[in-house]
Design a protein around this motif. Structure first.
Motif, short mmCIF file in Angstrom:
data_model
loop_
_atom_site.label_atom_id
_atom_site.label_comp_id
_atom_site.label_asym_id
_atom_site.label_seq_id
_atom_site.Cartn_x
_atom_site.Cartn_y
_atom_site.Cartn_z
N PRO A 87 56.01 11.52 39.00
CA PRO A 87 54.76 11.99 38.38
C PRO A 87 54.91 13.17 37.41
N ASN A 88 56.10 13.74 37.26
CA ASN A 88 56.28 14.77 36.24
C ASN A 88 56.07 14.18 34.84
N ALA A 89 56.22 12.88 34.73
CA ALA A 89 55.80 12.14 33.53
C ALA A 89 56.44 12.62 32.23
N CYS A 90 57.76 12.81 32.24
CA CYS A 90 58.45 13.32 31.05
C CYS A 90 58.35 12.38 29.84
N SER A 91 58.20 11.08 30.07
CA SER A 91 58.10 10.16 28.92
C SER A 91 56.64 10.00 28.46
N ARG A 92 55.76 10.82 29.00
CA ARG A 92 54.35 10.94 28.60
C ARG A 92 53.55 9.63 28.69
N PRO A 93 53.53 9.03 29.88
CA PRO A 93 52.81 7.76 30.05
C PRO A 93 51.30 7.87 29.85
N GLN A 94 50.78 9.11 29.85
CA GLN A 94 49.32 9.27 29.72
C GLN A 94 48.82 9.07 28.29
N ILE A 95 49.73 9.04 27.31
CA ILE A 95 49.26 8.96 25.92
C ILE A 95 49.77 7.71 25.21
N VAL A 96 50.07 6.67 25.99
CA VAL A 96 50.50 5.40 25.38
C VAL A 96 49.59 4.28 25.88
N ASP A 97 49.77 3.10 25.30
CA ASP A 97 48.91 1.96 25.67
C ASP A 97 49.03 1.62 27.15
N ILE A 98 50.27 1.52 27.64
CA ILE A 98 50.46 1.27 29.08
C ILE A 98 51.47 2.30 29.60
N GLY A 99 51.03 3.08 30.56
CA GLY A 99 51.91 4.09 31.17
C GLY A 99 52.20 3.71 32.61
N ILE A 100 53.46 3.91 33.00
CA ILE A 100 53.88 3.53 34.36
C ILE A 100 54.63 4.71 34.97
N ILE A 101 54.28 5.01 36.22
CA ILE A 101 54.92 6.14 36.90
C ILE A 101 55.50 5.67 38.24
N GLY A 102 56.79 5.89 38.42
CA GLY A 102 57.43 5.57 39.69
C GLY A 102 56.86 6.47 40.78
N ALA A 103 56.51 5.89 41.93
CA ALA A 103 55.81 6.67 42.95
C ALA A 103 56.20 6.21 44.36
N VAL A 104 56.06 7.13 45.30
CA VAL A 104 56.35 6.82 46.71
C VAL A 104 55.18 7.33 47.55
N LEU A 105 54.61 6.44 48.32
CA LEU A 105 53.50 6.83 49.21
C LEU A 105 54.10 7.41 50.49
N PRO A 106 53.79 8.68 50.82
CA PRO A 106 54.36 9.25 52.05
C PRO A 106 53.54 8.81 53.27
N GLY A 107 54.24 8.59 54.37
CA GLY A 107 53.56 8.24 55.61
C GLY A 107 53.99 9.19 56.71
N ILE A 108 53.20 9.24 57.78
CA ILE A 108 53.55 10.11 58.90
C ILE A 108 54.02 9.24 60.06
N PHE A 109 55.21 9.50 60.53
CA PHE A 109 55.84 8.65 61.55
C PHE A 109 55.95 9.39 62.89
N ASP A 110 56.47 8.68 63.90
CA ASP A 110 56.41 9.21 65.27
C ASP A 110 57.33 10.38 65.57
N GLU A 111 58.35 10.60 64.74
CA GLU A 111 59.31 11.68 65.03
C GLU A 111 58.57 13.01 65.22
N ALA A 112 59.05 13.81 66.17
CA ALA A 112 58.38 15.09 66.48
C ALA A 112 58.42 16.03 65.28
N CYS A 113 57.31 16.69 65.02
CA CYS A 113 57.22 17.68 63.94
C CYS A 113 57.46 19.07 64.53
N THR A 114 58.30 19.86 63.87
CA THR A 114 58.62 21.21 64.39
C THR A 114 57.69 22.27 63.82
#
Ligand code: SF4
Ligand code: SF4
Ligand code: SF4
Length: 264
Positions: free
Chosen positions: A123-150
């Motif tokens: 999402p830092n968007a260095c190739s400026r996808p917001q100002i072209v006809d079609i912009g694409i941003i590589g993304a990862v949806l974070p999830g919360i899993f069972d491992e104990a949180c410290t």
């Protein structure tokens, strides 16, 4: 490719928003001459060609697909779009956008007629996808899993969007998906694996442009797979070919993403 000092100085005089494109055109031109050093004479020769009547038309491809440098080892990379860029190029070649433009534009084709796509690997968007006809941003949806949180707070500190908080009673992190940009920083930061990748894909935005009446692209809500992005692009090109008259840009004929995504 190496550039001589005076060629590099000439490149620096090119406005920053087209510099990358000009650099690539010059390097392609020099490669065709089987050289590996760009000299000022090469820059001037290409400039002369461009400025001659119909000169620009000779190098117009009909579309441009810009990428960022994520695949070259950028530490911020979320999801690389290298393969996606190749498949998008195949679609544009098959659709023969250049022929479409030649048949529809009455004047000499210029760079501003080209259909523009930009891919960024995070999402830092260095190739400026917001100002072209079609912009694409590589993304990862974070999830919360069972491992104990410290409750170490590393994920909270890593998130620039303030999208992560900690529920100290339940000893669990909480992600506000309304704020989350899917950059994967919290995933990389979490030492226990409590926050991990839930889904990987691409964000898609449509109808951005610069020029006299600039507009930021409108985001299609959701996270899309490689194949889903290709399907969206096919729909965009179908819409564009149907509606664009005399070289009208995609962004000028698109007023809402529902015009493309309405039947999903
Ligand atoms: S968009 Fe992200 S991955 Fe691509 S070069 Fe910029 S910071 Fe790196
Ligand atoms: S993916 Fe990025 S924006 Fe989303 S919660 Fe994690 S660090 Fe924040
Ligand atoms: S989710 Fe991970 S990084 Fe965040 S507080 Fe818990 S252990 Fe630390």
């Amino acid at each position: 490719m190496k550039w001589s000092e005076d060629a590099d100085r000439a490149l620096k005089k090119v406005p920053f928003f087209v510099r990358k494109k000009v650099k690539k055109k010059v390097e392609d031109f020099v490669k065709q001459k089987k050289k590996n050093l760009v000299e000022l004479s090469d820059v001037n020769e290409l400039k002369k060609k461009f400025l001659s009547k119909g000169g620009m038309e000779k190098v117009i491809k009909g579309y441009e697909i810009a990428t960022c440098f994520g695949g070259d080892g950028c530490p911020n990379l979320a999801n690389p779009g290298t393969m996606l860029a190749k498949d998008i190029e195949k679609i544009f070649e098959k659709e023969n956008i250049l022929l479409f433009l030649k048949e529809n534009v009455k004047e000499d084709l210029k760079f501003h007629h080209e259909f523009r796509v930009a891919l960024s690997d995070c999402p830092n968007a260095c190739s400026r996808p917001q100002i072209v006809d079609i912009g694409i941003i590589g993304a990862v949806l974070p999830g919360i899993f069972d491992e104990a949180c410290t409750l170490c707070s590393t994920c909270v500190d890593a998130c620039n969007e303030n999208a992560v908080t900690l529920d100290e009673d339940k000893e669990r992190p909480v992600i506000d998906h309304g704020l989350c940009l899917m950059c994967a920083r919290c995933i990389r930061a979490c030492p226990t694996g409590t926050i991990r990748e839930k889904e990987k894909g691409f964000r898609v935005m449509l109808g951005g442009r610069l020029g006299r009446h600039p507009r930021l692209a409108m985001e299609v809500s959701g996270l899309f797979s490689h194949n889903e992005v290709l399907q969206i692009i096919k729909k965009c090109l179908k819409f564009y070919k149907k509606k664009s008259k005399q070289g009208q840009r995609f962004s000028h004929i698109l007023s809402s993403v529902d015009q493309i995504m309405g039947d999903r």
